[in-house]
Write an enzyme that holds these catalytic residues in place. Structure first.
Site, PDB file in Angstrom:
ATOM      1  N   LYS A  40      -5.561 -10.182  -4.018  1.00  0.00           N
ATOM      2  CA  LYS A  40      -6.104  -9.915  -2.690  1.00  0.00           C
ATOM      3  C   LYS A  40      -7.459 -10.605  -2.575  1.00  0.00           C
ATOM      4  O   LYS A  40      -8.349 -10.368  -3.394  1.00  0.00           O
ATOM      5  CB  LYS A  40      -6.232  -8.403  -2.469  1.00  0.00           C
ATOM      6  CG  LYS A  40      -4.892  -7.672  -2.566  1.00  0.00           C
ATOM      7  CD  LYS A  40      -5.054  -6.169  -2.515  1.00  0.00           C
ATOM      8  CE  LYS A  40      -5.569  -5.604  -3.823  1.00  0.00           C
ATOM      9  NZ  LYS A  40      -4.518  -5.067  -4.687  1.00  0.00           N
ATOM     10  N   ASN A  63      -7.918  -7.460  -6.822  1.00  0.00           N
ATOM     11  CA  ASN A  63      -8.626  -8.348  -5.903  1.00  0.00           C
ATOM     12  C   ASN A  63      -9.330  -9.409  -6.756  1.00  0.00           C
ATOM     13  O   ASN A  63      -9.269  -9.361  -7.988  1.00  0.00           O
ATOM     14  CB  ASN A  63      -9.579  -7.590  -4.981  1.00  0.00           C
ATOM     15  CG  ASN A  63     -10.670  -6.836  -5.730  1.00  0.00           C
ATOM     16  OD1 ASN A  63     -11.120  -7.259  -6.803  1.00  0.00           O
ATOM     17  ND2 ASN A  63     -11.117  -5.713  -5.182  1.00  0.00           N
ATOM     18  N   GLY A 114      -4.176   6.272  -4.552  1.00  0.00           N
ATOM     19  CA  GLY A 114      -2.778   6.702  -4.534  1.00  0.00           C
ATOM     20  C   GLY A 114      -2.379   7.290  -3.198  1.00  0.00           C
ATOM     21  O   GLY A 114      -1.352   6.919  -2.610  1.00  0.00           O
ATOM     22  N   ASP A 149      -5.521  -1.169  -0.337  1.00  0.00           N
ATOM     23  CA  ASP A 149      -4.405  -0.240  -0.541  1.00  0.00           C
ATOM     24  C   ASP A 149      -3.340  -0.439   0.530  1.00  0.00           C
ATOM     25  O   ASP A 149      -2.140  -0.371   0.251  1.00  0.00           O
ATOM     26  CB  ASP A 149      -4.910   1.205  -0.518  1.00  0.00           C
ATOM     27  CG  ASP A 149      -5.852   1.507  -1.662  1.00  0.00           C
ATOM     28  OD1 ASP A 149      -5.673   0.931  -2.748  1.00  0.00           O
ATOM     29  OD2 ASP A 149      -6.778   2.318  -1.477  1.00  0.00           O
TER      30      ASP A 149
END
Length: 377
Positions: free
Chosen positions: A290, A254, A108, A324
């Site tokens: 990803k 991912n 986060g 991220d």
């Protein structure tokens, strides 16, 4: 595993929560902040609602109103304890580390820091403990231009979340996480002022390093206001509740996380496409995958996949935080009204710059660097 010692979390915690606000910098204290043009968010098939301008009350300039609906990140904040090693230790083996240092991180906080460094108005909603790790994280976020009005300091000895990052010589990493304040002491019902900032966001980012009930409340609040939600699948290794998926606009795993969540192979692009199609059956219309050095792909239900090759880095020093960075950069480009293809390319450039610097938050690139890299690709 021997050779690494983590202080155990306290045996007792309390649900008493005290709020603490932190000052966010103005442009005067952030001389590297880049000016950028405002864009209108394109939200197809949504009821358009007027967004009230957001005030960052902890700002040293309280009268400043962001003209753009902010990126709001609700999630984890960690202190990352880096140990640099040649290889992972075998069972029962103790290895010496070349170096060791502690840096701010957590999925986060990483994503919030990325939004701030990309010069987009960014708010972080999360929890830290009353300890030096908490100060480390909040200082890192503040220096990145993130508004911290919605960061809570929990009392009762609950530590700030922390992680051991075992960084190998090829830039790959293995991570062990202690949840701490990220997983403890959240109120059963989130405060109204936290939900209000979510409803007034331009886009919301969530991850799996905080409890599912917190993510569900946030996603529901966002959906009620027509705010898109991107849910990063990284974090807990468990099935995602369907109730949460019902309120997610873009699921972003991912390739490993996609395979684990769907129980399907994710080796080839055809495998990944089939796994993404299974996510569509769960009600998630868009799946942003990803793929590391193979780039990324966006699978929108009923449309052809959009693929983006990776933008090669001069040298890969540390992949921590690259995912991220990609997710947050994609969110920033999306809320600015870029096309999906442009969003993918912008995110690829940001991730390419990220892996060339050690550390998660320290490696987040600024907007100027990303745009300069894109001039060559």
């Amino acid at each position: 595993m021997r050779g690494i010692h983590l202080s155990p979390p306290p045996t007792q915690t309390t649900n008493t929560i005290q709020s603490q606000t932190f000052a966010a910098p103005t442009a005067a204290t952030n001389p590297n902040q880049i000016q950028f043009l405002p864009f209108q968010t394109n939200r197809n098939n949504r009821k358009k609602k007027h967004k009230t301008p957001i005030l960052c009350l902890s700002s040293t300039n309280p009268s400043k109103i962001h003209p753009q609906p902010p990126l709001v990140v609700v999630g984890s904040a960690n202190a990352d304890i880096y140990v640099e090693i040649d290889r992972l230790p075998k069972e029962g083996e103790t290895l010496p580390a070349k170096t060791g240092q502690t840096l701010a991180g957590g999925k986060g906080a990483n994503q919030a820091a990325c939004g701030g460094k990309l010069s987009y108005p960014t708010y972080f909603v999360g929890q830290v403990g009353q300890d030096s790790y908490g100060k480390l994280v909040t200082e890192a976020l503040r220096s990145g231009g993130v508004c911290l009005d919605h960061v809570t300091t929990v009392s009762g000895g609950t530590p700030t979340g922390h992680a051991v990052v075992m960084l190998q010589s090829d830039g790959q990493n293995s991570i062990i996480i202690v949840g701490g304040a990220n997983m403890s002491c959240w109120p059963e019902i989130l405060p109204q002022h936290d939900l209000d900032v979510v409803r007034n966001a331009g886009i919301v980012l969530l991850q799996r390093e905080i409890p599912d009930p917190v993510n569900i409340q946030v996603a529901k609040a966002a959906r009620s206001a027509g705010v898109p939600v991107i849910f990063d699948a990284g974090g807990m290794d468990s099935p995602i509740p369907q109730e949460l998926l019902n309120y997610v606009d873009i699921l972003s795993p991912n390739e490993t996380e996609l395979g684990r969540l769907t129980g399907m192979a994710s080796e080839s692009f055809a495998d990944i496409a089939q796994a993404a199609a299974k996510c569509h059956k769960w009600g998630v219309k868009q799946v942003l995958v990803k793929l590391g050095e193979k780039g990324s792909a966006l699978f929108i239900e009923g449309e052809e996949p959009i693929q983006q090759p990776a933008i090669s880095a001069k040298k890969v020093l540390d992949t921590t935080g690259a995912g991220d960075t990609f997710t947050a950069a994609f969110a920033v480009a999306l809320v600015e009204g870029k096309s999906k293809k442009e969003c993918l390319k912008f995110a690829a450039a940001a991730a390419s710059l990220c892996v060339q610097v050690k550390g998660a938050i320290p490696s987040m690139p600024d907007r100027k660097s990303v745009l300069e890299l894109l001039n060559y690709h």
